[in-house]
Design a protein around this motif. Structure first.
Motif, PDB file in Angstrom:
ATOM      1  N   VAL A   1       0.860  -1.180   0.000  1.00  0.00           N
ATOM      2  CA  VAL A   1       0.000   0.000   0.000  1.00  0.00           C
ATOM      3  C   VAL A   1       0.896   1.229   0.000  1.00  0.00           C
ATOM      4  O   VAL A   1       1.809   1.339   0.832  1.00  0.00           O
ATOM      5  CB  VAL A   1      -0.929   0.025   1.228  1.00  0.00           C
ATOM      6  CG1 VAL A   1      -1.707   1.344   1.276  1.00  0.00           C
ATOM      7  CG2 VAL A   1      -1.897  -1.151   1.205  1.00  0.00           C
ATOM      8  N   LEU A   2       0.637   2.150  -0.940  1.00  0.00           N
ATOM      9  CA  LEU A   2       1.382   3.400  -1.030  1.00  0.00           C
ATOM     10  C   LEU A   2       0.468   4.534  -0.576  1.00  0.00           C
ATOM     11  O   LEU A   2      -0.563   4.790  -1.203  1.00  0.00           O
ATOM     12  CB  LEU A   2       1.851   3.652  -2.466  1.00  0.00           C
ATOM     13  CG  LEU A   2       2.577   2.506  -3.181  1.00  0.00           C
ATOM     14  CD1 LEU A   2       3.059   2.973  -4.546  1.00  0.00           C
ATOM     15  CD2 LEU A   2       3.739   1.991  -2.346  1.00  0.00           C
ATOM     16  N   LEU A   3       0.834   5.207   0.500  1.00  0.00           N
ATOM     17  CA  LEU A   3       0.027   6.275   1.082  1.00  0.00           C
ATOM     18  C   LEU A   3       0.650   7.630   0.726  1.00  0.00           C
ATOM     19  O   LEU A   3       1.759   7.945   1.176  1.00  0.00           O
ATOM     20  CB  LEU A   3      -0.029   6.124   2.600  1.00  0.00           C
ATOM     21  CG  LEU A   3      -0.583   4.805   3.153  1.00  0.00           C
ATOM     22  CD1 LEU A   3      -0.289   4.706   4.658  1.00  0.00           C
ATOM     23  CD2 LEU A   3      -2.076   4.691   2.897  1.00  0.00           C
ATOM     24  N   ALA A   4      -0.042   8.424  -0.097  1.00  0.00           N
ATOM     25  CA  ALA A   4       0.461   9.745  -0.494  1.00  0.00           C
ATOM     26  C   ALA A   4       1.910   9.651  -0.948  1.00  0.00           C
ATOM     27  O   ALA A   4       2.771  10.440  -0.560  1.00  0.00           O
ATOM     28  CB  ALA A   4       0.312  10.740   0.656  1.00  0.00           C
ATOM     29  N   SER A   5       2.167   8.686  -1.806  1.00  0.00           N
ATOM     30  CA  SER A   5       3.521   8.350  -2.220  1.00  0.00           C
ATOM     31  C   SER A   5       4.019   9.251  -3.349  1.00  0.00           C
ATOM     32  O   SER A   5       3.221   9.748  -4.144  1.00  0.00           O
ATOM     33  CB  SER A   5       3.524   6.890  -2.686  1.00  0.00           C
ATOM     34  OG  SER A   5       4.801   6.489  -3.117  1.00  0.00           O
ATOM     35  N   PRO A   6       5.334   9.466  -3.454  1.00  0.00           N
ATOM     36  CA  PRO A   6       5.862  10.204  -4.605  1.00  0.00           C
ATOM     37  C   PRO A   6       5.496   9.527  -5.921  1.00  0.00           C
ATOM     38  O   PRO A   6       5.463   8.296  -6.024  1.00  0.00           O
ATOM     39  CB  PRO A   6       7.377  10.175  -4.380  1.00  0.00           C
ATOM     40  CG  PRO A   6       7.533   9.995  -2.903  1.00  0.00           C
ATOM     41  CD  PRO A   6       6.393   9.110  -2.495  1.00  0.00           C
ATOM     42  N   GLY A   7       5.233  10.340  -6.939  1.00  0.00           N
ATOM     43  CA  GLY A   7       4.865   9.829  -8.246  1.00  0.00           C
ATOM     44  C   GLY A   7       6.062   9.674  -9.165  1.00  0.00           C
ATOM     45  O   GLY A   7       7.212   9.638  -8.719  1.00  0.00           O
ATOM     46  N   ASP A   8       5.813   9.593 -10.450  1.00  0.00           N
ATOM     47  CA  ASP A   8       6.884   9.482 -11.433  1.00  0.00           C
ATOM     48  C   ASP A   8       7.679  10.784 -11.477  1.00  0.00           C
ATOM     49  O   ASP A   8       7.125  11.887 -11.392  1.00  0.00           O
ATOM     50  CB  ASP A   8       6.306   9.195 -12.819  1.00  0.00           C
ATOM     51  CG  ASP A   8       5.904   7.739 -12.992  1.00  0.00           C
ATOM     52  OD1 ASP A   8       5.978   6.979 -12.009  1.00  0.00           O
ATOM     53  OD2 ASP A   8       5.532   7.366 -14.116  1.00  0.00           O
ATOM     54  N   GLY A   9       8.998  10.650 -11.667  1.00  0.00           N
ATOM     55  CA  GLY A   9       9.863  11.823 -11.642  1.00  0.00           C
ATOM     56  C   GLY A   9       9.818  12.677 -12.891  1.00  0.00           C
ATOM     57  O   GLY A   9       9.952  13.890 -12.829  1.00  0.00           O
ATOM     58  N   ARG A  10       9.648  12.049 -14.046  1.00  0.00           N
ATOM     59  CA  ARG A  10       9.588  12.771 -15.326  1.00  0.00           C
ATOM     60  C   ARG A  10      10.761  13.719 -15.494  1.00  0.00           C
ATOM     61  O   ARG A  10      10.634  14.833 -16.006  1.00  0.00           O
ATOM     62  CB  ARG A  10       8.277  13.557 -15.433  1.00  0.00           C
ATOM     63  CG  ARG A  10       7.022  12.695 -15.327  1.00  0.00           C
ATOM     64  CD  ARG A  10       5.776  13.532 -15.527  1.00  0.00           C
ATOM     65  NE  ARG A  10       4.568  12.723 -15.396  1.00  0.00           N
ATOM     66  CZ  ARG A  10       3.340  13.194 -15.590  1.00  0.00           C
ATOM     67  NH1 ARG A  10       3.156  14.460 -15.922  1.00  0.00           N
ATOM     68  NH2 ARG A  10       2.290  12.404 -15.451  1.00  0.00           N
TER      69      ARG A  10
END
Length: 342
Positions: free
Chosen positions: A201-210
């Motif tokens: 489970v990812l809670l308010a996790s960082p997204g893709d860096g792009r």
């Protein structure tokens, strides 16, 4: 003669014992199993000669039960002085333990309680790869953890292990589930997929860096700019607050935190917390800095119950907890919504 004018004492009107916070509102309509008392021990110290210091843990478990599934809980960074450590995340750690999980919480080297700087280690202050190594060390040393905490000895189901992380801890969880970097010159380019972990489970996790597009000022100085979920193939639930505009990490708003759902292979689920911000109602602690504008017993209870239900079914496919929770939440759209994809 003295007259006693005092009135007879009225009997106290007793109320039923409350298993939950009195203010969880409609979240009480989400199904959950019976609660148990929790036993917790800290600090448990695992020797770690390749680390700046040994690894300190908190382990929490229900007082009864056998073949208990495990959750590795990775804390975030955060502004508070103690919550980014084994002393934080009581609202979710205690909840999961009281409903049948053993929860293991490491103090990562990025914890504010340790105050390590670049002079101590070039990976400071985030220690992104060290976090991953901490979780692998825990799994390698489960026998030692049982020895240190005799109350759980022989009670663990080592075939049913999940990882959960909040904010920066979500990055840690995503790496263990298969996410990796896009820069071949960095260690994060190597896969850290941990096969002993079956779901997360990812809670308010960082997204893709792009490559830094849409990243916040702090994240621009980390390997988060190269982070990608394209290889995160393990089953996972991604939890976001629809009002999470945490500028420390991103300028893209809440959609950034949903990248792990949209840009990874299935099976995945997305839980969107209505009116939730980065604290998701207060997962990191009670009455704390991270949740001053986000604390809500009702939102927190919804996140507690929905994550519990997801992990029950992810680790026990015949368990109907997730389908029952989804159905119940569908009737409570003011709390949130779920999407699933295979």
């Amino acid at each position: 003669m003295t007259v006693d004018k005092t009135s007879p004492k009225k009997p106290t009107v007793r109320r039923a014992n409350l298993p939950d916070h009195a203010l969880i509102g409609d979240a009480a309509k989400l199904p959950i199993n019976a609660t148990q008392p929790v036993i917790s021990m800290s600090p448990l110290v695992l020797p770690a000669p390749d680390r700046i210091m040994d690894l300190h843990l908190r382990v929490s478990a229900p007082v009864t039960g056998e073949n208990l599934p495990l959750i590795l809980l990775s804390h975030g960074q955060g502004p508070s002085n103690n919550l980014s450590s084994l002393n934080g995340y009581a609202p979710i750690a205690n909840f999961w333990a009281s409903h049948g999980f053993v929860v293991i919480q490491p103090t990562h080297l990025g914890s504010r309680s340790l105050n390590l700087t670049i002079q101590d280690d070039p990976e400071a202050p985030w220690f992104l790869e060290s976090r991953v190594a901490d979780c692998k060390l825990i799994l390698d040393e489960l026998n030692q953890i049982e020895t240190l905490f005799p109350n759980i000895k022989g009670r663990l189901d080592r075939e049913r292990i999940a990882v959960v992380g909040h904010s920066g801890g979500g990055h840690t969880a995503s790496r263990l589930l298969g996410a990796r970097g896009t820069n071949p010159s960095l260690k994060s380019f190597e896969t850290a997929r941990e096969p002993r972990i079956k779901a997360g489970v990812l809670l308010a996790s960082p997204g893709d860096g792009r490559n830094g597009d849409g990243m916040g000022p702090a994240a621009l100085n980390t390997e988060l700019i190269y982070h990608s979920h394209a290889d995160m193939s393990a089953p996972a639930m991604v939890v976001i607050g629809d009002q999470d505009g945490f500028p420390f990490l991103t300028t893209r708003g809440a959609e950034y935190h949903a990248d792990a759902y949209h840009h990874s292979p299935g099976p995945k689920s997305l839980l969107t917390v209505k009116d939730g911000k980065h604290g998701l109602g207060g997962v990191s602690g009670y009455d704390v800095a991270e949740a001053t504008d986000d604390e809500s017993p009702e939102r927190l209870a919804m996140v507690q119950r929905m994550t519990w239900a997801y992990l029950r079914t992810a680790l026990y496919p015949d368990d109907q907890a997730w389908s029952e929770a989804r159905a119940a939440l569908k009737a409570l759209p003011h709390l949130g919504a779920v999407e699933d994809r295979v």
